[in-house]
Each structure stands twice: as C-alpha cells, then as structure tokens.
Design a protein around this motif. Structure first.
Motif, short mmCIF file in Angstrom:
data_model
loop_
_atom_site.label_atom_id
_atom_site.label_comp_id
_atom_site.label_asym_id
_atom_site.label_seq_id
_atom_site.Cartn_x
_atom_site.Cartn_y
_atom_site.Cartn_z
N VAL A 1 30.85 -7.45 -29.01
CA VAL A 1 29.61 -8.20 -28.82
C VAL A 1 28.49 -7.18 -28.77
CG1 VAL A 1 28.35 -9.82 -27.36
CG2 VAL A 1 30.85 -9.98 -27.53
N ILE A 2 27.68 -7.13 -29.83
CA ILE A 2 26.67 -6.08 -29.98
C ILE A 2 25.27 -6.70 -30.03
CG2 ILE A 2 25.92 -4.08 -31.30
CD1 ILE A 2 28.76 -3.80 -30.37
N GLY A 3 24.40 -6.24 -29.15
CA GLY A 3 22.99 -6.62 -29.20
C GLY A 3 22.18 -5.48 -29.80
N ARG A 4 21.43 -5.77 -30.88
CA ARG A 4 20.64 -4.73 -31.56
C ARG A 4 19.18 -5.15 -31.62
NH1 ARG A 4 25.29 -4.60 -35.21
NH2 ARG A 4 26.43 -2.64 -34.91
N SER A 5 18.33 -4.18 -31.36
CA SER A 5 16.89 -4.40 -31.48
C SER A 5 16.28 -3.28 -32.32
CB SER A 5 16.23 -4.42 -30.11
OG SER A 5 14.82 -4.53 -30.23
N PRO A 6 15.27 -3.58 -33.14
CA PRO A 6 14.66 -2.55 -33.97
C PRO A 6 13.64 -1.69 -33.23
CG PRO A 6 13.63 -4.66 -34.42
CD PRO A 6 14.73 -4.93 -33.44
N VAL A 7 13.49 -1.88 -31.93
CA VAL A 7 12.48 -1.13 -31.17
C VAL A 7 13.17 -0.12 -30.25
CG1 VAL A 7 10.89 -3.08 -31.23
CG2 VAL A 7 12.41 -2.78 -29.26
N ARG B 1 19.00 -9.12 -32.28
CA ARG B 1 20.10 -9.94 -32.76
C ARG B 1 21.36 -9.62 -31.97
NH1 ARG B 1 18.33 -14.13 -36.01
NH2 ARG B 1 16.80 -13.36 -37.53
N ILE B 2 22.16 -10.65 -31.68
CA ILE B 2 23.43 -10.48 -30.99
C ILE B 2 24.53 -11.00 -31.92
CG2 ILE B 2 24.85 -11.11 -29.00
CD1 ILE B 2 22.25 -11.47 -27.42
N THR B 3 25.53 -10.14 -32.17
CA THR B 3 26.62 -10.51 -33.06
C THR B 3 27.96 -10.38 -32.34
OG1 THR B 3 26.81 -8.24 -33.91
CG2 THR B 3 25.36 -9.75 -35.11
N ARG B 4 28.95 -11.14 -32.80
CA ARG B 4 30.33 -10.99 -32.34
C ARG B 4 31.20 -10.76 -33.55
NH1 ARG B 4 34.76 -15.18 -29.84
NH2 ARG B 4 34.65 -15.89 -32.00
N LEU B 5 31.82 -9.59 -33.58
CA LEU B 5 32.63 -9.19 -34.72
C LEU B 5 33.93 -8.54 -34.24
CD1 LEU B 5 29.83 -7.42 -36.79
CD2 LEU B 5 30.84 -9.62 -37.35
N PRO B 6 34.98 -8.56 -35.06
CA PRO B 6 36.18 -7.81 -34.69
C PRO B 6 35.84 -6.33 -34.53
CG PRO B 6 36.65 -9.30 -36.50
CD PRO B 6 35.16 -9.31 -36.32
N GLY B 7 36.34 -5.72 -33.47
CA GLY B 7 36.02 -4.32 -33.21
C GLY B 7 37.12 -3.65 -32.41
N ASP C 1 40.88 -8.66 -25.28
CA ASP C 1 39.89 -7.68 -24.79
C ASP C 1 38.54 -7.85 -25.49
OD1 ASP C 1 41.57 -6.42 -22.94
OD2 ASP C 1 42.39 -5.07 -24.45
N ARG C 2 37.51 -7.27 -24.85
CA ARG C 2 36.14 -7.35 -25.38
C ARG C 2 35.38 -6.04 -25.14
NH1 ARG C 2 33.97 -12.62 -22.38
NH2 ARG C 2 35.25 -11.68 -20.76
N TYR C 3 34.37 -5.82 -25.99
CA TYR C 3 33.48 -4.66 -25.87
C TYR C 3 32.06 -5.18 -26.01
CZ TYR C 3 31.02 -0.39 -27.45
OH TYR C 3 30.14 0.65 -27.61
N MET C 4 31.16 -4.71 -25.17
CA MET C 4 29.77 -5.16 -25.21
C MET C 4 28.85 -3.94 -25.26
SD MET C 4 27.76 -7.72 -22.59
CE MET C 4 28.12 -6.68 -21.16
N ALA C 5 27.89 -3.95 -26.17
CA ALA C 5 26.98 -2.81 -26.30
C ALA C 5 25.57 -3.30 -26.61
CB ALA C 5 27.45 -1.86 -27.40
N VAL C 6 24.60 -2.47 -26.23
CA VAL C 6 23.19 -2.71 -26.55
C VAL C 6 22.67 -1.49 -27.29
CG1 VAL C 6 20.88 -3.11 -25.64
CG2 VAL C 6 22.85 -4.21 -24.56
N GLU C 7 22.07 -1.71 -28.46
CA GLU C 7 21.53 -0.63 -29.27
C GLU C 7 20.06 -0.88 -29.56
OE1 GLU C 7 23.79 -0.27 -32.82
OE2 GLU C 7 25.69 0.11 -31.81
N GLY C 8 19.28 0.20 -29.53
CA GLY C 8 17.89 0.13 -29.90
C GLY C 8 17.60 1.08 -31.05
#
Length: 294
Positions: free
Chosen positions: A14-20, A31-37, A92-99
């Motif tokens: 579960v990855i949250g990405r922002s362009p700032v 944007r928040i996405t859920r993908l196999p990881g 299992d799950r993984y959660m990250a926030v990226e800027g």
C-alpha cells in the motif's frame, strides 16, 4: 519450468505517493495504490519483465486478501504453486509514503512470514524442487524478511549447498540479518551503502569502499548501490564501479529489487562484469523514473 526461486515476502504493497516535497507531519494530495509487493515478489515481478520464469516460496494467508494476491501474482507471471498457504495467519502487508524527496516512512508487517518459519522451505526438501540426496542447484533470490534463525538455518542447510544464492536485505533495519551469509562461499550480496555500513559496523564514504570492506570481512561477492551515485561490485576479479544514468525520480520503493533482478537476468543471459553492472543500473534508473524496464 522455473528459472529461479524467490524466497521471502510476498504481500500487498500500500503506497501513498505525492509529487511534492514532504516532511514529518505533511498532509498533501497524492495517489494511493495497492499492488503485489514484498522483496521476493518485487524481484520476481522484475525477473518476469526480463524474460525469466520465477516461482516464490513464501507464506500467504487463506483469507480474501490472500486469494486476491495469489490471483494477482499469477496474472503477473509469478508462479505461486509452491507457496505455503496458512489457515490461521493473515496475508502480510507493507505501507509506505513517498514524496518528491524520496521515501518518507514505511512499515512492513511481515509477521505471518516470520511465524511460518521453515514451512515455506518444504519444496526444497520434499522432492518438488530438491531433497537431501539431490539438492536444488539453480538460482535462489533470498530476502531478509525471514527471521535471523531461519536465515542461519538456510546458510548451513545442505538443501542450499549447491544453489546459486543471491541475497538482499529487506531494509536497512533488517540488514544485520544477512550476517550468516557474509562468509558464505556461494552467496552474492546485494546491498545499498547504508546496509553495507550496518553489516560492517562502519561508515563508508562510497560504494567502492563499502564493497571492498565487505569482501575484506569474508564476502565472496557483493554489489553495493548508492542511489544516483556510483555503484560497485567486489569479488574474485577485483572492484568494478559504474555510475547510474541521471533521471527524474518518481518512485523509490522496489528500485533495489529491480537492480538485483536485472543483474541476475543479465548474468543468466551470459553478460558478466561491467556490462552486467551497467545493465542493472540502467534498469533501476528506468524504474525510478516511472517506467517499467525490460
């Protein structure tokens, strides 16, 4: 029909990405996405893009999220037939926030994988991939989400004695779990500069120094990356260095896994040394730029 076995975490990212640019406490649109990881899955997906046929040894729950994950993996070309399916542990799950300034924070919940222990390794001893008399001799990509006890077992287990082991930590926080492979004669370590420092309990100024430091401590072969700075490989043929292409960074989660997969695929195709290192760095740069390398 399997080219390589990937052992470790297969979960939902579960990855949250922002362009700032972000900092602690930032609240921004994105944007928040859920993908196999998961490290093993990221490596496997990248290997598929490079034309290989990976299978995963992992733990996946028999819950709804697990069924969805199995289906998603199969659609992506990753064989999950050998995965251990737990009746009482959740997926299992993984959660990250990226800027725009990279990874801000992440939490990896790989407790089910850790609790499953050696159950995930059964195909290597029950005859499906190998047994005591005929150990598996192919490629294995191993990630550091396994417990230290299980990694220590793998490092000394005769079932792995003939395998081509490619080993990567799941994160800097788990880098020291790879210590059992630091003197392993058949292990190739893939680490970043921070992880190399943690393994050696030293601060290294660059990848080349780190690679040399790891081999001086017994590593048979090691590749060290340092983001957009030069990467290095150290082994029987000395030190190789190469600089990755400069790109606009749009994502970082999975970049190291892409580098490792590209390097494995290059060597599988007969490309070695500096050309293989360059190909892996180019693939990782393409990935962080937002494209899927092939």
């Amino acid at each position: 029909m399997t080219d390589i076995v990937c052992i470790g975490s297969v979960l939902w990212d579960v990855i949250g990405r922002s362009p700032v640019v972000m900092r602690q406490g930032s609240d921004v649109p994105g944007r928040i996405t859920r993908l196999p990881g998961g490290v093993a899955m990221n490596i496997a997906m990248a290997l598929v893009r490079f034309g290989m046929r990976p299978a995963v040894l992992t733990a996946i729950g028999r819950d709804a999220e697990g069924d969805e994950l199995i289906a998603a993996c199969e659609r992506l070309g990753v064989d999950t037939a050998l995965a251990y399916r737990s009746d009482d542990l959740p997926t299992d799950r993984y959660m990250a926030v990226e800027g725009a300034n990279g990874l801000i924070a992440a939490i990896a919940d790989a407790h089910s994988l850790e609790l499953s222990g050696s159950k995930i390794l059964a195909p290597l001893t029950d005859g499906r991939l190998g047994d005591v008399d005929t150990p598996y001799e192919g490629l294995i990509a191993l990630d550091g989400n396994l417990t230290l006890a299980l990694l220590q077992q793998i490092a000394s287990d005769p079932a792995f004695a003939h395998a081509d082991l490619r080993v990567a930590p799941a994160s800097p926080g788990k880098a020291e779990r790879l210590l059992p492979f630091l003197r392993h004669p058949r292990a190739v370590l893939y680490v970043n500069l921070e992880e190399a420092g943690l393994l050696c309990k030293s601060d290294f100024p660059d990848a080349a120094t780190a690679a040399q430091g790891l081999t001086s401590r017994g590593a048979a072969r090691v590749l060290v990356t340092d983001g957009g700075n030069p990467a290095a490989e150290s082994g029987p043929n000395g030190i190789l260095t190469a600089t990755p292409p400069q790109v606009l960074v749009t994502r970082v989660t999975g970049a190291g896994d892409t580098f490792m997969a590209a390097h494995i695929a290059a060597e599988r195709a007969g490309i070695t040394g500096a050309p293989a290192l360059h190909r892996a760095l180019t693939a990782a740069a393409t990935y962080v730029a937002g494209e899927n390398p092939a």
